[in-house]
Design a protein around this motif. Sequence first.
Motif, short mmCIF file in Angstrom:
data_model
loop_
_atom_site.label_atom_id
_atom_site.label_comp_id
_atom_site.label_asym_id
_atom_site.label_seq_id
_atom_site.Cartn_x
_atom_site.Cartn_y
_atom_site.Cartn_z
N VAL A 206 13.59 -31.64 4.73
CA VAL A 206 14.80 -31.12 5.34
C VAL A 206 14.70 -29.59 5.42
N ARG A 207 15.16 -29.03 6.53
CA ARG A 207 15.33 -27.58 6.66
C ARG A 207 16.72 -27.27 6.11
N VAL A 208 16.76 -26.82 4.88
CA VAL A 208 18.04 -26.68 4.18
C VAL A 208 18.38 -25.22 3.93
N VAL A 209 19.67 -24.94 3.93
CA VAL A 209 20.24 -23.65 3.59
C VAL A 209 21.22 -23.89 2.46
N GLY A 210 21.16 -23.07 1.42
CA GLY A 210 22.14 -23.15 0.34
C GLY A 210 23.07 -21.97 0.39
N ILE A 211 24.35 -22.21 0.15
CA ILE A 211 25.34 -21.12 0.09
C ILE A 211 26.15 -21.28 -1.18
N ASP A 212 26.35 -20.16 -1.88
CA ASP A 212 27.15 -20.19 -3.10
C ASP A 212 27.88 -18.87 -3.25
N ASN A 213 29.01 -18.92 -3.93
CA ASN A 213 29.86 -17.77 -4.15
C ASN A 213 29.39 -16.92 -5.33
N SER A 214 28.47 -17.43 -6.14
CA SER A 214 28.05 -16.75 -7.37
C SER A 214 26.64 -16.16 -7.25
N THR A 215 26.54 -14.85 -7.38
CA THR A 215 25.21 -14.23 -7.38
C THR A 215 24.41 -14.65 -8.61
N THR A 216 25.08 -14.91 -9.70
CA THR A 216 24.40 -15.32 -10.93
C THR A 216 23.78 -16.70 -10.76
N GLN A 217 24.50 -17.62 -10.16
CA GLN A 217 23.95 -18.95 -9.88
C GLN A 217 22.76 -18.84 -8.92
N LEU A 218 22.91 -18.02 -7.89
CA LEU A 218 21.84 -17.87 -6.90
C LEU A 218 20.60 -17.20 -7.50
N ALA A 219 20.78 -16.33 -8.47
CA ALA A 219 19.62 -15.73 -9.15
C ALA A 219 18.81 -16.81 -9.86
N THR A 220 19.49 -17.77 -10.47
CA THR A 220 18.78 -18.91 -11.09
C THR A 220 18.06 -19.71 -10.01
N ALA A 221 18.71 -19.94 -8.89
CA ALA A 221 18.09 -20.69 -7.79
C ALA A 221 16.85 -19.98 -7.28
N GLN A 222 16.92 -18.67 -7.12
CA GLN A 222 15.75 -17.91 -6.64
C GLN A 222 14.59 -18.00 -7.64
N ARG A 223 14.89 -17.89 -8.91
CA ARG A 223 13.84 -18.01 -9.93
C ARG A 223 13.18 -19.37 -9.87
N LEU A 224 13.98 -20.41 -9.71
CA LEU A 224 13.43 -21.77 -9.65
C LEU A 224 12.67 -22.01 -8.35
N GLN A 225 13.10 -21.39 -7.25
CA GLN A 225 12.32 -21.47 -6.01
C GLN A 225 10.91 -20.94 -6.25
N ARG A 226 10.81 -19.78 -6.87
CA ARG A 226 9.49 -19.20 -7.16
C ARG A 226 8.69 -20.10 -8.09
N GLN A 227 9.35 -20.62 -9.12
CA GLN A 227 8.66 -21.47 -10.10
C GLN A 227 8.10 -22.73 -9.46
N TYR A 228 8.83 -23.32 -8.52
CA TYR A 228 8.42 -24.59 -7.91
C TYR A 228 7.79 -24.42 -6.53
N GLY A 229 7.65 -23.20 -6.07
CA GLY A 229 6.98 -22.95 -4.80
C GLY A 229 7.74 -23.46 -3.58
N LEU A 230 9.05 -23.43 -3.64
CA LEU A 230 9.87 -23.82 -2.49
C LEU A 230 10.57 -22.59 -1.95
N ASP A 231 10.73 -22.55 -0.64
CA ASP A 231 11.38 -21.41 -0.02
C ASP A 231 12.35 -21.91 1.04
N PHE A 232 13.61 -21.66 0.82
CA PHE A 232 14.65 -21.95 1.81
C PHE A 232 15.72 -20.89 1.64
N PRO A 233 16.50 -20.63 2.68
CA PRO A 233 17.51 -19.58 2.61
C PRO A 233 18.59 -19.88 1.56
N LEU A 234 18.92 -18.84 0.81
CA LEU A 234 20.04 -18.89 -0.13
C LEU A 234 21.01 -17.78 0.27
#
Length: 148
Positions: A85-113
Amino acid sequence: MENLEAEKSELPEHVRRNRAMWDDWASKFVEAGEKSWAQDTPTWGIWGVPESQVGLLSDNLVGKDAIELGCGAAYVSAWLARRGVRVVGIDNSTTQLATAQRLQRQYGLDFPLLHGNAESVPYPDASFDFAISEYGRMLMGRSATLGS
């Protein structure tokens, strides 16, 4: 992560309060987000019901466009991305999104946050084949509209 709001003061009061709350609570959800990112097979909700019992995701998602509203650590987005899926994630929390970005790097996935208010998604109507939100939609102050 793309920040969608120019000025915090321009946001509605309920969005500012929601943002502050989730930035404060975000650390409580890191471990669960990490665990969910590590799963190949989705489990849903607070009881962790396996996708095989829920049957939410179609077997044919390759090439679909989706948005995850209130994505938090974005593990649902990760599950979708792994299914093509070509997915986009949106969230109101920069802190939550920072965790998401770290996990994207860890698992080698890249999609817009996107850091933003899911009540006001910055895409035209009908931009996505579907929207998904495991928890986020029930926590939003007003309804989010996607499509017609």
